[in-house]
Scaffold this motif. Structure first.
Motif, PDB file in Angstrom:
ATOM      1  N   GLU A 195       0.870  -1.186   0.000  1.00 37.04           N
ATOM      2  CA  GLU A 195       0.000   0.000   0.000  1.00 37.04           C
ATOM      3  C   GLU A 195       0.900   1.227   0.000  1.00 37.04           C
ATOM      4  O   GLU A 195       0.532   2.275   0.494  1.00 37.04           O
ATOM      5  N   GLN A 219      -6.126  -5.993   1.443  1.00 41.71           N
ATOM      6  CA  GLN A 219      -6.564  -5.782   0.065  1.00 41.71           C
ATOM      7  C   GLN A 219      -6.736  -7.066  -0.757  1.00 41.71           C
ATOM      8  O   GLN A 219      -7.805  -7.339  -1.285  1.00 41.71           O
ATOM      9  N   LYS A 222      -9.415  -9.515   0.627  1.00 43.13           N
ATOM     10  CA  LYS A 222     -10.832  -9.168   0.445  1.00 43.13           C
ATOM     11  C   LYS A 222     -11.237  -9.361  -1.004  1.00 43.13           C
ATOM     12  O   LYS A 222     -12.368  -9.751  -1.296  1.00 43.13           O
TER      13      LYS A 222
END
Ligand code: ASP
Length: 640
Positions: A195, A219, A222
């Motif tokens: 990220e 991230q 999911k």
């Protein structure tokens, strides 16, 4: 053996706050309870003696109850009461009485009554605390508060903020469950999910020489849950990013993380907006939301008008392009002089180089002193501007400016009109060949002055969306495109054709690539000048994701090494999906008028990443490194 009977009353009792040590909490008793025999337990908040009577304010997190011990009625209790100190933990048995007329306390929910003690039990003694717990406004050094955080949390301000945070998380959960989301925990020991920060890593003992990374966000997981068909996922997720700390950053923090299937940008934003409104109204019902539906501002507009992708919309003071006004002046009024341009060589050079000359009007600042202007000039220099020009508009409308002699009266008047400055205002101008510098510096100046001049109502919640961010930004150092937000963001459908390089080969990237113009299906939510969250509709097709990774500088092998699971999963039927993550710490901080997220975290770390209470990080035990096959060899420059 007989089974224990389960009656509704026993279930009710189990859920009640009564325990073997207390019948009620310190916040519960009212005038209706007069004559009740009760037992309460809590901490000694304050104690005072008054002619044969000892008064003890007993506190727990629910409230405060006044206990009176009368030497004549309860000599043993009185003897104990004379020895208790602040922060002792007591259980008190007694009878509820009306307070004497004139001694009631209308500020306290329990202020009409007191408990006249018949007996007192000391459950625990306490040292003198290192700071006043019963004085909410007493200034206490923050490192002392962090060192004794458990005592700091006894104090009302910290307690109230943690209660607010709990209410916030509850409201978030309620809204998501109602909207068909499933709460799923994802692992903490994973593989790197970038990220944009450095990973925290955990060496593996079972597989020596290998590491786990702590998630910078869930991230990939999911997105994989969307491939699983979970449809709607959310989590109050702990995330870890090893970066330098600022007021709104901590090495570990909490996100509301969510993902939805079969959605477009509009659908995600609609849900998130409705959820935010519901949560705000549940947690801070007295704070007005500035505008509904939330303004949705295109990224380029946000930069153009506010110089920020997280604009504070509680006040105006928009950035205005002065070029038309300054050049227009030359074209009309002074055309006869034959002098093209703005009349001021600095502005002319900036404009000739493709830069910008922009301004804001600071209301009521026309009278700023020389040193105030100098201070503002220092401020803009800190963020990369070369200087700050100004025009002041006096109360009678006359204008004064050090650069007036170059621009000429007409251009100055045109600039003042363009920026909408009236009598008493100060026009502040930044010019630079780099348009991004102009936007950034003026955006910061706008925000700073908005707060200093009291233009931003501290009560109002001004949420807004910023959308259609660029997909990539050019990384000069690494000579590659970087995802502006996250590497999985989808491209606006009409821009998909731009995800190519000028050279044709997706791995041969350059600053000139059409990809630099592609817009992402990315949306951020801002609140009062803070980025509260960000998300996107994702790429859900393998070939497109590989193309995007290639632009971001990954070779085919690297992308498969790092993101193999998700690339492979997309070969097994991935639904279109998108989501967002919002900072719970930031949200709670803004709800409780704080500028530092430490104030809404039970056990935060200091600026240097230290837990002052537990003393972490600390040296490993002798065997710990050995078991892992590690040795510390030192660093040339620690902490870099
Ligand atoms: N994973 C992203 C972040 O942590 C949020 C998202 O795109 O859902 O910022």
């Amino acid at each position: 053996m007989t089974e224990p009977t389960r009656t509704p009353t026993s279930a009710q009792a189990a859920f009640s706050l009564a325990t073997p040590y207390r019948d009620v909490t310190c916040g519960e008793l009212r005038a209706d309870d007069v004559d009740r025999e009760v037992r309460i337990a809590g901490w000694v908040h304050r104690r005072r003696e008054h002619g044969g009577l000892t008064f003890i304010d007993l506190r727990d997190r629910h409230g405060l109850t006044q206990v009176v011990v009368n030497e004549a009625d309860a000599p043993a209790a009185a003897e104990l009461a004379s020895r208790v100190r602040n922060e002792f933990v007591l259980a008190v048995t007694g009878k509820v009485h009306h307070r004497l007329p004139g001694t009631t306390n209308s500020k306290l929910p329990t202020g009409e009554i007191e408990v006249q003690a018949s007996s007192i039990e000391v459950l625990s003694e306490a040292n003198t605390p290192p700071f006043y717990i019963n004085e909410p406004d007493a200034p206490v050094d923050e490192s002392l508060r962090l060192r004794y955080r458990y005592l700091d949390i006894r104090r009302k301000p910290m307690l109230d903020r943690l209660l607010l945070r709990s209410a916030l998380v509850k409201a978030v959960r309620d809204a998501h469950h109602r909207a068909g989301f499933v709460e799923i925990e994802t692992p903490i020991l994973i593989k790197s999910t970038p990220e944009g920060a450095r990973d925290f890593i955990v060496p593996s003992r079972l597989q020596p020489g290998s590491i786990y990374a702590l998630p910078q966000s869930p991230q990939q997981l999911k997105q994989l849950l969307m491939v699983s068909g979970m449809d709607r996922y959310f989590q109050i997720a702990r995330c870890f990013r090893d970066e330098d700390l600022r007021g709104d950053r901590q090495p570990e923090f909490t996100q509301l993380d969510l993902e939805m299937s079969f959605v477009d940008e509009q659908r995600v934003m609609d849900f998130v907006e409705a959820m935010i409104v519901e949560v705000s109204q549940a947690v801070v019902p007295d704070r007005p939301i500035q505008q509904l539906p939330f303004p949705r501002i295109d990224y380029h507009d946000a930069i153009e008008r506010y110089g920020s992708d997280k604009p504070d919309l509680r006040f105006g003071m928009e950035l205005v392009d002065l070029a038309p006004a300054l050049l227009g002046g030359a074209a009309s009024g002074e055309a006869g002089s034959g002098e093209p341009g703005t009349g001021f060589h600095v502005f002319d050079e900036v404009l000739a180089a493709g830069g910008r000359v922009k301004a804001i009007a600071a209301p009521g600042m026309a009278g700023a002193s020389r040193s105030q202007i100098d201070e503002l000039t220092q401020f803009v220099r800190r963020y990369g501007a070369k200087g700050l020009a100004h025009v002041s508009v006096a109360a009678d409308g006359t204008v004064h400016s050090p650069i007036g002699k170059f621009l000429g009266e007409e251009r100055v008047a045109a600039a003042v009109a363009a920026v909408g400055a009236g009598p008493g205002d100060l026009v502040l101008i930044v010019a630079d060949a780099n348009a991004e510098t102009v936007a950034d510096v003026l955006g910061r100046l706008r925000q700073e002055l908005g707060l200093r001049l009291g233009l931003a109502d501290p009560n109002v919640l001004a949420y807004c969306w910023v959308f259609h961010f660029p997909m990539y930004q050019w990384d000069e150092e690494l000579q590659r495109w970087d995802a502006t937000h996250n590497p999985f963001s989808g491209v606006v459908p009409e821009d998909e054709k731009l995800l190519v390089t000028a050279a044709g080969d997706p791995h041969n990237v350059s600053h000139e690539d059409p990809a630099g113009r592609a817009r992402a299906m990315q949306y951020d939510i801002a609140l009062n000048g803070w980025e509260l969250g960000g998300g996107s509709v994702r790429i859900h097709k393998r070939d497109l994701l590989e193309r995007s990774f290639a632009l971001q500088g990954y070779s085919y092998e690297q992308m498969h090494e790092r993101f193999g699971a998700i690339l492979e999963a997309f070969d097994f039927g991935a639904p279109p999906h998108g989501g967002i993550a919002m900072g719970i710490d930031r949200w709670a901080a803004l709800f409780s008028y704080q500028t530092n997220i430490r104030e809404v975290m039970a056990f935060p770390k200091t600026q240097s990443g230290t837990d002052l209470m537990l003393g972490a990080p600390s040296e490993p035990e002798a065997d710990q490194f050995k078991e892992l096959g590690l040795a510390f060899v030192g660093l040339e420059s620690p902490g870099q």
